[in-house]
Write an enzyme that holds these catalytic residues in place. Sequence first.
Site, PDB file in Angstrom:
ATOM      1  N   GLU A   1      10.471  40.677  20.919  1.00  0.00           N
ATOM      2  CA  GLU A   1      10.786  42.239  20.686  1.00  0.00           C
ATOM      3  C   GLU A   1       9.771  43.214  21.127  1.00  0.00           C
ATOM      4  O   GLU A   1      10.195  44.157  21.910  1.00  0.00           O
ATOM      5  CB  GLU A   1      11.299  42.756  19.391  1.00  0.00           C
ATOM      6  CG  GLU A   1      12.615  41.996  18.927  1.00  0.00           C
ATOM      7  CD  GLU A   1      13.926  42.387  19.658  1.00  0.00           C
ATOM      8  OE1 GLU A   1      13.785  43.482  20.282  1.00  0.00           O
ATOM      9  OE2 GLU A   1      14.790  41.604  19.779  1.00  0.00           O
TER      10      GLU A   1
ATOM     11  N   CYS B   1      28.570  45.945  30.561  1.00  0.00           N
ATOM     12  CA  CYS B   1      28.456  47.379  30.593  1.00  0.00           C
ATOM     13  C   CYS B   1      27.329  47.840  31.490  1.00  0.00           C
ATOM     14  O   CYS B   1      26.450  48.746  30.840  1.00  0.00           O
ATOM     15  CB  CYS B   1      28.195  47.989  29.082  1.00  0.00           C
ATOM     16  SG  CYS B   1      28.921  49.588  28.966  1.00  0.00           S
TER      17      CYS B   1
ATOM     18  N   CYS C   1      34.541  46.349  33.337  1.00  0.00           N
ATOM     19  CA  CYS C   1      35.710  46.677  32.093  1.00  0.00           C
ATOM     20  C   CYS C   1      36.686  45.643  32.134  1.00  0.00           C
ATOM     21  O   CYS C   1      37.065  45.429  30.769  1.00  0.00           O
ATOM     22  CB  CYS C   1      36.219  48.003  32.317  1.00  0.00           C
ATOM     23  SG  CYS C   1      34.881  49.152  32.531  1.00  0.00           S
TER      24      CYS C   1
END
Length: 320
Positions: free
Chosen positions: A39, A189, A196
């Site tokens: 992270e 996305c 889509c």
Amino acid sequence: MEISKNMIGSEVTTWYKKNGRKDLPWRIKTTPYRVWISEMMLQQTQVNTAKDYFLNFIEQYPDLESIKNASEEEILILWKGLGYYRRAKFIYQAKEKIFKDYNGLFPDEFEDIISLPGIGKSTAGAILSIAYGKPFPILDANVKRVVGRLYNQESYQEKKFWELSKKILDKSNPFLFQQGIMDIGATICHIHNPQCDECPLGRWCLSKKNGSFYTYKKKKTPKKKVFLNYEIYKRDGCIYMIKNMDLGFWNELWMPPYKIVENNNREIKHGLSHRELHLEFLVTSGTPKGGKWINKNEFNNLPTPKPISDKLEQYAKSFL
DNA sequence: AATCCGTGGTG
DNA sequence: TCACCAAGGAT
């Protein structure tokens, strides 16, 4: 029994089980330490860029115990070329605190995790969700884009977006959901040309419905130009290097001595987030101070910024 | 609140 | 060549 089921959240979880990028190196084994390091590397950094750095880092420091006595510079060397070098310092500071305050065990409560240097609300949420299975929202660039489009937002609003992230979180499967929502953002996305047709959230997506797709826009501030003249002192296959402490950027990285000037004949133009650097390299004579002579075979052992690394590599090959 | 902090990919 | 932006956080 839940009265109202979170359809969006469970759809994300279901999609991830089948379509998620489960082969990413930090997903092979999810210890709190590994999730934390990944992270940190992934802050403002794309997956493909972080991959090799993560593997390299984990090879040297596979767990907290192995990094216990590492120096700041040793960690910085593993960060060399990755950028946002402050993150390496934060890792050093955080592991010091983990051994001082948490007995060498990565904490598992929100307040403790977010108290660690370099960990904000989103990174803390990712660690809690992925490493501990605790339902805390995240709000990275992927989630911003997905929820911004799901609810057809016109502009980014911090508080509102955190609410939406929390709202769709599948609290019964935080581990699968958070990775899934990020994967949907990264692989479907897209910022341009969202796919889509493949999106599991299409039936709820207000942007798909009305054809206007939210895109996160950062304010753009013009980059200030900085002109740096580097002084190349050569001796016996060595170049003289100093540890930069006062440029404001590239702090604690090594480089030849330099002067900030009004203008120069730039050899290299290098963009930072908020600066446009113009670098010139001038072979110089005299007796430099404040640093040390580095042999061309040891350039790789020093943390240096990218354009300096490139230049040193040239020197090592050519005229030293 | 606005600015600072790196590098690589993409259009 | 250039603008934009990415698994953000600190000050």
